[in-house]
Design an enzyme around this catalytic site. Structure first.
Site, PDB file in Angstrom:
ATOM      1  N   GLU A  68      -0.897  -8.541   5.198  1.00 43.23           N
ATOM      2  CA  GLU A  68      -1.357  -8.816   6.913  1.00 43.23           C
ATOM      3  C   GLU A  68      -2.436  -9.071   6.791  1.00 43.23           C
ATOM      4  O   GLU A  68      -3.021  -8.893   8.454  1.00 43.23           O
ATOM      5  CB  GLU A  68      -0.190  -7.873   6.920  1.00 43.23           C
ATOM      6  CG  GLU A  68      -0.732  -6.588   7.780  1.00 43.23           C
ATOM      7  CD  GLU A  68      -0.681  -5.788   6.285  1.00 43.23           C
ATOM      8  OE1 GLU A  68      -0.367  -6.314   5.075  1.00 43.23           O
ATOM      9  OE2 GLU A  68      -0.903  -4.474   5.808  1.00 43.23           O
TER      10      GLU A  68
ATOM     11  N   CYS B   2       0.928  -1.782  -0.092  1.00 44.46           N
ATOM     12  CA  CYS B   2       0.025  -0.047  -0.027  1.00 44.46           C
ATOM     13  C   CYS B   2       1.091   1.005  -0.185  1.00 44.46           C
ATOM     14  O   CYS B   2       1.902   1.450  -0.793  1.00 44.46           O
ATOM     15  CB  CYS B   2      -0.875  -0.037   0.804  1.00 44.46           C
ATOM     16  SG  CYS B   2      -2.083   1.046   1.197  1.00 44.46           S
TER      17      CYS B   2
ATOM     18  N   HIS C  33      -4.066  -5.340   1.254  1.00 45.83           N
ATOM     19  CA  HIS C  33      -2.984  -5.022   2.428  1.00 45.83           C
ATOM     20  C   HIS C  33      -2.720  -7.045   2.869  1.00 45.83           C
ATOM     21  O   HIS C  33      -3.450  -7.625   3.453  1.00 45.83           O
ATOM     22  CB  HIS C  33      -3.688  -4.827   3.248  1.00 45.83           C
ATOM     23  CG  HIS C  33      -3.179  -3.210   3.550  1.00 45.83           C
ATOM     24  ND1 HIS C  33      -2.384  -2.842   4.200  1.00 45.83           N
ATOM     25  CD2 HIS C  33      -3.926  -2.312   2.545  1.00 45.83           C
ATOM     26  CE1 HIS C  33      -2.065  -1.155   3.818  1.00 45.83           C
ATOM     27  NE2 HIS C  33      -3.236  -1.200   3.231  1.00 45.83           N
TER      28      HIS C  33
END
Lengths: 229, 81
Positions: free
Chosen positions: A205, A86, A203
């Site tokens: 994660e 990002c 993302h």
């Protein structure tokens, strides 16, 4: 394996990615402040998501001038893998480690939702645990994720097979409707020539634990750990 | 001297904000607009009075930070402060 997460003022996904890394590696990542001059010896550098320097001027523009970025560029050029997520992807383009630039989303809205991505390659350190053509679900959360590159650069990215992920529908079709932000060629992430640097807007994660509703992102971290351990 | 740096999107680079402004102007009854492009204006007060030196200095600032040359152009105007 050792990993370093660079922390900028305004980073807000640094701890999330550190948790994902710890889960995959079994040890803590080094958290490295942007004002430091050098990153301790590491096998992986992560530029996390967030709003470094409040996104002032342009997303990632200020962070690209941070003291630590000199060492990031030196290490990246010597082959140390770099993952930019990002704001980290925006930063990689601002620092010249990846081509192109990110424009405001075509619909001008901040987008925060799960999207489908097609895995374009599974022969890199980031993607070996995926299957080529896999459709995975990962969240996006950005206002400026509209990937732009001039026609020549785009053709090079395509010809050299440097597209990592594309926005697609749930069946894996690359359509305009499945493109959330107007990115050229539905591009959600790209590699450098050697496949050692990956920048992506989604993302991983944020979907790396079953308690978060999915583990499609976890596969990226397990791929990295298997290769870099 | 004072430097006025104009940073604009290159031709061919989509400007969704410019488009939105265009639409808003249209809905306010301002007809006859072909296109709207928006950019940034950055004012820099310099303690340099030599125009050539000031220009060279600001050009470096633009290349290094103020503009992203992948998507933007810049122009520099200098005036006595």
């Amino acid at each position: 394996m050792k990993a370093a997460v660079i922390v900028f003022p305004g980073s807000n996904c640094d701890r999330d990615v550190a948790v994902s890394l710890k889960d995959a590696m079994g040890c803590d990542a080094d958290m490295v402040w942007h004002g430091d001059a050098e990153i301790p010896k590491t096998d992986l550098i992560v530029l996390p998501g967030g709003f470094s320097y409040g996104d002032y001027l342009r997303c990632g523009a200020m962070a690209a001038q941070s003291p630590i970025m000199k060492d990031v560029v030196t290490k990246a050029n010597s082959g140390v893998p770099v993952l930019g997520i990002c704001n980290g992807f925006q930063l990689l383009t601002e620092a010249g480690l990846l081509p192109g630039a990110m424009l405001r989303n075509a619909n001008l809205k901040y987008l925060c939702k799960d999207v489908h991505l097609r895995v374009e390659r599974n022969d890199t350190i980031f993607s070996r645990h995926y299957t080529q053509g896999d459709v995975i679900k990962i969240p996006i959360a950005h206002h400026d994720g509209n990937f732009f590159a001039d026609a020549k650069t785009l053709a090079q990215l395509e010809d050299r097979n440097l597209i990592a992920f594309r926005y697609c529908d749930s069946g894996g079709k690359i359509t305009d409707e499945a493109n959330p932000n107007g990115s050229a060629n539905n591009i959600a992430g790209i590699y450098n020539e050697n496949g050692t640097i990956l920048g992506l807007m989604p993302h991983p994660e944020r979907l790396a634990d079953i308690q978060l509703g999915g583990v499609d992102g976890k596969t990226m971290f397990s791929s990295l750990v298997e290769t870099l351990h | 001297m004072k430097a006025l740096v104009k940073v604009t999107l290159k031709n061919g680079v989509l400007d969704p904000q410019g488009k939105a402004i265009h639409q808003a102007l249209g809905s306010l009854g301002f007809d006859g607009i072909d296109q709207v492009r928006q950019g940034k204006l950055i004012e820099i007060d310099l303690n340099e009075n030599d125009e050539a030196k000031a220009h060279a200095q600001v050009e470096k600032m633009c290349e290094k930070l103020l503009a992203n040359m992948v998507i933007e152009n810049y122009s520099i105007e200098l005036e006595a402060s």
